[in-house]
Design a protein around this motif. Structure first.
Motif, PDB file in Angstrom:
ATOM      1  N   LEU A   1       6.173 -37.386  43.569  1.00  0.00           N
ATOM      2  CA  LEU A   1       5.256 -36.578  42.763  1.00  0.00           C
ATOM      3  C   LEU A   1       5.044 -37.184  41.380  1.00  0.00           C
ATOM      4  O   LEU A   1       3.933 -37.153  40.846  1.00  0.00           O
ATOM      5  CB  LEU A   1       5.768 -35.140  42.636  1.00  0.00           C
ATOM      6  N   GLN A   2       6.096 -37.731  40.800  1.00  0.00           N
ATOM      7  CA  GLN A   2       5.966 -38.389  39.495  1.00  0.00           C
ATOM      8  C   GLN A   2       4.965 -39.540  39.581  1.00  0.00           C
ATOM      9  O   GLN A   2       4.110 -39.694  38.715  1.00  0.00           O
ATOM     10  CB  GLN A   2       7.318 -38.935  39.024  1.00  0.00           C
ATOM     11  N   ASN A   3       5.085 -40.344  40.635  1.00  0.00           N
ATOM     12  CA  ASN A   3       4.173 -41.473  40.805  1.00  0.00           C
ATOM     13  C   ASN A   3       2.736 -41.002  41.023  1.00  0.00           C
ATOM     14  O   ASN A   3       1.795 -41.566  40.454  1.00  0.00           O
ATOM     15  CB  ASN A   3       4.623 -42.359  41.963  1.00  0.00           C
ATOM     16  N   MET A   4       2.553 -39.979  41.849  1.00  0.00           N
ATOM     17  CA  MET A   4       1.211 -39.462  42.098  1.00  0.00           C
ATOM     18  C   MET A   4       0.603 -38.875  40.824  1.00  0.00           C
ATOM     19  O   MET A   4      -0.583 -39.056  40.547  1.00  0.00           O
ATOM     20  CB  MET A   4       1.234 -38.431  43.221  1.00  0.00           C
ATOM     21  N   ARG A   5       1.433 -38.180  40.037  1.00  0.00           N
ATOM     22  CA  ARG A   5       0.951 -37.601  38.790  1.00  0.00           C
ATOM     23  C   ARG A   5       0.527 -38.697  37.812  1.00  0.00           C
ATOM     24  O   ARG A   5      -0.515 -38.616  37.178  1.00  0.00           O
ATOM     25  CB  ARG A   5       2.003 -36.710  38.145  1.00  0.00           C
ATOM     26  N   LYS A   6       1.351 -39.736  37.698  1.00  0.00           N
ATOM     27  CA  LYS A   6       1.020 -40.851  36.797  1.00  0.00           C
ATOM     28  C   LYS A   6      -0.313 -41.482  37.181  1.00  0.00           C
ATOM     29  O   LYS A   6      -1.130 -41.789  36.312  1.00  0.00           O
ATOM     30  CB  LYS A   6       2.130 -41.900  36.811  1.00  0.00           C
ATOM     31  N   LYS A   7      -0.536 -41.685  38.478  1.00  0.00           N
ATOM     32  CA  LYS A   7      -1.791 -42.263  38.932  1.00  0.00           C
ATOM     33  C   LYS A   7      -2.971 -41.335  38.630  1.00  0.00           C
ATOM     34  O   LYS A   7      -4.034 -41.793  38.201  1.00  0.00           O
ATOM     35  CB  LYS A   7      -1.724 -42.559  40.424  1.00  0.00           C
ATOM     36  N   ALA A   8      -2.782 -40.038  38.862  1.00  0.00           N
ATOM     37  CA  ALA A   8      -3.858 -39.078  38.606  1.00  0.00           C
ATOM     38  C   ALA A   8      -4.176 -39.006  37.114  1.00  0.00           C
ATOM     39  O   ALA A   8      -5.346 -38.981  36.722  1.00  0.00           O
ATOM     40  CB  ALA A   8      -3.473 -37.691  39.131  1.00  0.00           C
ATOM     41  N   VAL A   9      -3.159 -38.993  36.271  1.00  0.00           N
ATOM     42  CA  VAL A   9      -3.374 -38.951  34.825  1.00  0.00           C
ATOM     43  C   VAL A   9      -4.063 -40.226  34.365  1.00  0.00           C
ATOM     44  O   VAL A   9      -5.010 -40.189  33.574  1.00  0.00           O
ATOM     45  CB  VAL A   9      -2.050 -38.722  34.064  1.00  0.00           C
ATOM     46  N   SER A  10      -3.614 -41.358  34.872  1.00  0.00           N
ATOM     47  CA  SER A  10      -4.233 -42.625  34.500  1.00  0.00           C
ATOM     48  C   SER A  10      -5.705 -42.645  34.899  1.00  0.00           C
ATOM     49  O   SER A  10      -6.567 -43.060  34.111  1.00  0.00           O
ATOM     50  CB  SER A  10      -3.486 -43.774  35.169  1.00  0.00           C
ATOM     51  N   SER A  11      -6.002 -42.181  36.087  1.00  0.00           N
ATOM     52  CA  SER A  11      -7.383 -42.122  36.556  1.00  0.00           C
ATOM     53  C   SER A  11      -8.216 -41.174  35.693  1.00  0.00           C
ATOM     54  O   SER A  11      -9.347 -41.499  35.309  1.00  0.00           O
ATOM     55  CB  SER A  11      -7.405 -41.669  38.018  1.00  0.00           C
ATOM     56  N   TYR A  12      -7.644 -40.015  35.364  1.00  0.00           N
ATOM     57  CA  TYR A  12      -8.360 -39.038  34.545  1.00  0.00           C
ATOM     58  C   TYR A  12      -8.675 -39.623  33.170  1.00  0.00           C
ATOM     59  O   TYR A  12      -9.801 -39.545  32.696  1.00  0.00           O
ATOM     60  CB  TYR A  12      -7.545 -37.754  34.396  1.00  0.00           C
TER      61      TYR A  12
ATOM     62  N   GLN B   1      -8.833 -42.704  32.239  1.00  0.00           N
ATOM     63  CA  GLN B   1      -9.766 -43.821  32.349  1.00  0.00           C
ATOM     64  C   GLN B   1     -11.208 -43.324  32.540  1.00  0.00           C
ATOM     65  O   GLN B   1     -12.135 -43.866  31.955  1.00  0.00           O
ATOM     66  CB  GLN B   1      -9.353 -44.705  33.517  1.00  0.00           C
ATOM     67  N   GLN B   2     -11.388 -42.279  33.337  1.00  0.00           N
ATOM     68  CA  GLN B   2     -12.733 -41.786  33.640  1.00  0.00           C
ATOM     69  C   GLN B   2     -13.276 -40.805  32.612  1.00  0.00           C
ATOM     70  O   GLN B   2     -14.468 -40.823  32.303  1.00  0.00           O
ATOM     71  CB  GLN B   2     -12.740 -41.084  35.003  1.00  0.00           C
ATOM     72  N   PHE B   3     -12.402 -39.916  32.106  1.00  0.00           N
ATOM     73  CA  PHE B   3     -12.886 -38.793  31.301  1.00  0.00           C
ATOM     74  C   PHE B   3     -12.318 -38.705  29.897  1.00  0.00           C
ATOM     75  O   PHE B   3     -12.709 -37.846  29.128  1.00  0.00           O
ATOM     76  CB  PHE B   3     -12.601 -37.474  32.037  1.00  0.00           C
ATOM     77  N   GLY B   4     -11.373 -39.556  29.569  1.00  0.00           N
ATOM     78  CA  GLY B   4     -10.785 -39.529  28.242  1.00  0.00           C
ATOM     79  C   GLY B   4      -9.399 -38.910  28.242  1.00  0.00           C
ATOM     80  O   GLY B   4      -8.919 -38.426  29.260  1.00  0.00           O
ATOM     81  N   PRO B   5      -8.755 -38.931  27.089  1.00  0.00           N
ATOM     82  CA  PRO B   5      -7.361 -38.486  26.994  1.00  0.00           C
ATOM     83  C   PRO B   5      -7.189 -36.992  27.232  1.00  0.00           C
ATOM     84  O   PRO B   5      -8.065 -36.190  26.919  1.00  0.00           O
ATOM     85  CB  PRO B   5      -6.959 -38.863  25.572  1.00  0.00           C
ATOM     86  N   ILE B   6      -6.046 -36.646  27.798  1.00  0.00           N
ATOM     87  CA  ILE B   6      -5.654 -35.256  27.968  1.00  0.00           C
ATOM     88  C   ILE B   6      -4.834 -34.817  26.759  1.00  0.00           C
ATOM     89  O   ILE B   6      -4.937 -33.693  26.303  1.00  0.00           O
ATOM     90  CB  ILE B   6      -4.832 -35.072  29.256  1.00  0.00           C
ATOM     91  N   ARG B   7      -4.025 -35.752  26.265  1.00  0.00           N
ATOM     92  CA  ARG B   7      -3.177 -35.502  25.097  1.00  0.00           C
ATOM     93  C   ARG B   7      -3.469 -36.561  24.044  1.00  0.00           C
ATOM     94  O   ARG B   7      -3.920 -37.662  24.369  1.00  0.00           O
ATOM     95  CB  ARG B   7      -1.697 -35.588  25.492  1.00  0.00           C
ATOM     96  N   PRO B   8      -3.192 -36.262  22.780  1.00  0.00           N
ATOM     97  CA  PRO B   8      -3.482 -37.229  21.712  1.00  0.00           C
ATOM     98  C   PRO B   8      -2.795 -38.577  21.886  1.00  0.00           C
ATOM     99  O   PRO B   8      -3.344 -39.603  21.514  1.00  0.00           O
ATOM    100  CB  PRO B   8      -2.994 -36.532  20.447  1.00  0.00           C
ATOM    101  N   ASP B   9      -1.617 -38.602  22.472  1.00  0.00           N
ATOM    102  CA  ASP B   9      -0.920 -39.881  22.606  1.00  0.00           C
ATOM    103  C   ASP B   9      -1.520 -40.775  23.695  1.00  0.00           C
ATOM    104  O   ASP B   9      -1.087 -41.907  23.877  1.00  0.00           O
ATOM    105  CB  ASP B   9       0.575 -39.668  22.847  1.00  0.00           C
ATOM    106  N   GLN B  10      -2.534 -40.304  24.393  1.00  0.00           N
ATOM    107  CA  GLN B  10      -3.196 -41.100  25.416  1.00  0.00           C
ATOM    108  C   GLN B  10      -4.468 -41.765  24.901  1.00  0.00           C
ATOM    109  O   GLN B  10      -5.191 -42.391  25.654  1.00  0.00           O
ATOM    110  CB  GLN B  10      -3.539 -40.224  26.626  1.00  0.00           C
ATOM    111  N   THR B  11      -4.732 -41.633  23.637  1.00  0.00           N
ATOM    112  CA  THR B  11      -5.917 -42.243  23.048  1.00  0.00           C
ATOM    113  C   THR B  11      -5.556 -43.586  22.442  1.00  0.00           C
ATOM    114  O   THR B  11      -4.391 -43.854  22.151  1.00  0.00           O
ATOM    115  CB  THR B  11      -6.548 -41.308  21.997  1.00  0.00           C
ATOM    116  N   ASP B  12      -6.554 -44.422  22.272  1.00  0.00           N
ATOM    117  CA  ASP B  12      -6.272 -45.676  21.583  1.00  0.00           C
ATOM    118  C   ASP B  12      -6.318 -45.426  20.070  1.00  0.00           C
ATOM    119  O   ASP B  12      -6.752 -44.390  19.617  1.00  0.00           O
ATOM    120  CB  ASP B  12      -7.245 -46.784  21.989  1.00  0.00           C
ATOM    121  N   SER B  13      -5.877 -46.360  19.315  1.00  0.00           N
ATOM    122  CA  SER B  13      -5.783 -46.148  17.871  1.00  0.00           C
ATOM    123  C   SER B  13      -7.017 -46.639  17.130  1.00  0.00           C
ATOM    124  O   SER B  13      -7.014 -46.746  15.918  1.00  0.00           O
ATOM    125  CB  SER B  13      -4.537 -46.831  17.320  1.00  0.00           C
TER     126      SER B  13
END
Length: 84
Positions: free
Chosen positions: A41-52, A54-66
């Motif tokens: 589940l951890q691996n599937m979640r990481k892939k889903a978050v990465s896909s999200y 990449q396609q739609f932008g960050p979910i949390r502030p630490d997922q944005t570029d600087s």
């Protein structure tokens, strides 16, 4: 339901399942089946978050570029109609 919302809901399902497994593993730390489920589940979640992200932008502030402008505030906010 939009692809964005489907992917976000999938992430929410992974979060819920991981939390429940965490509680189970707190009381059954030697359960190898639950630990395998946790890792999968951890691996599937990481892939889903990465896909999200990449396609739609960050979910949390630490997922944005600087880079400027601050991309966290780009796009509609969750409470805006366009976001749902």
């Amino acid at each position: 339901m939009s692809e964005k919302m489907k992917l976000f809901r999938m992430i929410q399902k992974y979060d819920f399942s991981l939390y429940e497994l965490q509680l189970y593993l707190d009381t059954h730390p030697n359960c190898t089946h639950a630990l395998r489920m946790w890792n999968n589940l951890q691996n599937m979640r990481k892939k889903a978050v990465s896909s999200y992200v990449q396609q739609f932008g960050p979910i949390r502030p630490d997922q944005t570029d600087s880079s400027a402008p601050w991309s966290w505030v780009q796009g509609p906010w969750p409470w805006e109609k366009e976001a749902n």
